[in-house]
Scaffold this motif. Structure first.
Motif, mmCIF file in Angstrom:
data_model
loop_
_atom_site.group_PDB
_atom_site.id
_atom_site.type_symbol
_atom_site.label_atom_id
_atom_site.label_comp_id
_atom_site.label_asym_id
_atom_site.label_seq_id
_atom_site.Cartn_x
_atom_site.Cartn_y
_atom_site.Cartn_z
ATOM 1 N N GLN A 17 0.827 -1.200 0.000
ATOM 2 C CA GLN A 17 0.000 0.000 0.000
ATOM 3 C C GLN A 17 0.867 1.258 0.000
ATOM 4 O OE1 GLN A 17 -3.403 0.632 -0.143
ATOM 5 N NE2 GLN A 17 -3.452 -1.485 -0.837
ATOM 6 N N TYR A 18 1.949 1.258 0.760
ATOM 7 C CA TYR A 18 2.872 2.400 0.786
ATOM 8 C C TYR A 18 3.422 2.651 -0.619
ATOM 9 C CZ TYR A 18 7.033 5.179 1.529
ATOM 10 O OH TYR A 18 7.983 6.150 1.441
ATOM 11 N N LEU A 20 2.116 1.750 -3.427
ATOM 12 C CA LEU A 20 1.043 2.154 -4.325
ATOM 13 C C LEU A 20 0.758 3.641 -4.197
ATOM 14 C CD1 LEU A 20 -1.346 1.528 -6.268
ATOM 15 C CD2 LEU A 20 -2.719 1.146 -4.218
ATOM 16 N N TRP A 21 0.668 4.153 -2.992
ATOM 17 C CA TRP A 21 0.274 5.541 -2.782
ATOM 18 C C TRP A 21 1.433 6.517 -2.825
ATOM 19 C CZ3 TRP A 21 -4.602 6.503 -3.417
ATOM 20 C CH2 TRP A 21 -5.521 5.501 -3.181
ATOM 21 N N LEU A 22 2.582 6.162 -2.285
ATOM 22 C CA LEU A 22 3.673 7.122 -2.143
ATOM 23 C C LEU A 22 4.955 6.740 -2.874
ATOM 24 C CD1 LEU A 22 3.200 7.759 1.680
ATOM 25 C CD2 LEU A 22 2.344 9.136 -0.203
ATOM 26 N N GLY A 26 3.695 5.499 -8.216
ATOM 27 C CA GLY A 26 2.452 5.400 -7.465
ATOM 28 C C GLY A 26 1.415 6.420 -7.910
ATOM 29 N N VAL A 27 0.353 6.501 -7.147
ATOM 30 C CA VAL A 27 -0.766 7.368 -7.465
ATOM 31 C C VAL A 27 -0.347 8.836 -7.467
ATOM 32 C CG1 VAL A 27 -3.057 8.095 -6.700
ATOM 33 C CG2 VAL A 27 -2.424 5.690 -6.593
ATOM 34 N N GLN A 28 0.466 9.239 -6.511
ATOM 35 C CA GLN A 28 0.893 10.638 -6.427
ATOM 36 C C GLN A 28 1.699 11.030 -7.664
ATOM 37 O OE1 GLN A 28 3.175 11.498 -2.938
ATOM 38 N NE2 GLN A 28 3.224 13.685 -3.319
#
Length: 108
Positions: A17-18, A20-22, A26-28
């Protein structure tokens, strides 16, 4: 044993998850790249429009004599044989004269 397996799986899920998001890719980062794409698309729109106009002009020049004549009149100052050219010093004309020469004896 089952307790340790659950802890390891939760830790692995948190790590994924880390990332994926950061993390990288990733999303950012995707949002930042999308913003840059929008800016570049906005900057490229006038260039695409200009290219379309130039492409249309190329087609006109390849297929029609009217476009060639218009270009010759504006760029080179071409005058037809049935026209008279009058040059007035100090006066700039935005359009070349396209009307035929006046008939002798006709008033202006």
């Amino acid at each position: 044993m089952l307790k340790w397996l659950a802890i390891v799986l939760v830790a692995l899920l948190a790590l994924l998850q880390y990332r994926l998001w950061l993390g990288e890719g990733g999303v950012q980062e995707m949002k930042e790249v999308s913003g840059r794409v929008e800016v570049l698309e906005t900057a490229n729109k006038p260039l695409r429009d200009r290219n379309a106009r130039l492409a249309a002009e190329i087609v006109d020049l390849k297929t029609g004599l009217d476009a060639i004549e218009e270009r010759a009149r504006s760029d080179v100052g071409m005058v037809r044989t049935d026209e008279q050219f009058f040059w007035v010093p100090g006066v700039e004309s935005s359009e070349p004269a396209t009307s035929p020469a006046p008939k002798p004896g006709a008033s202006q």
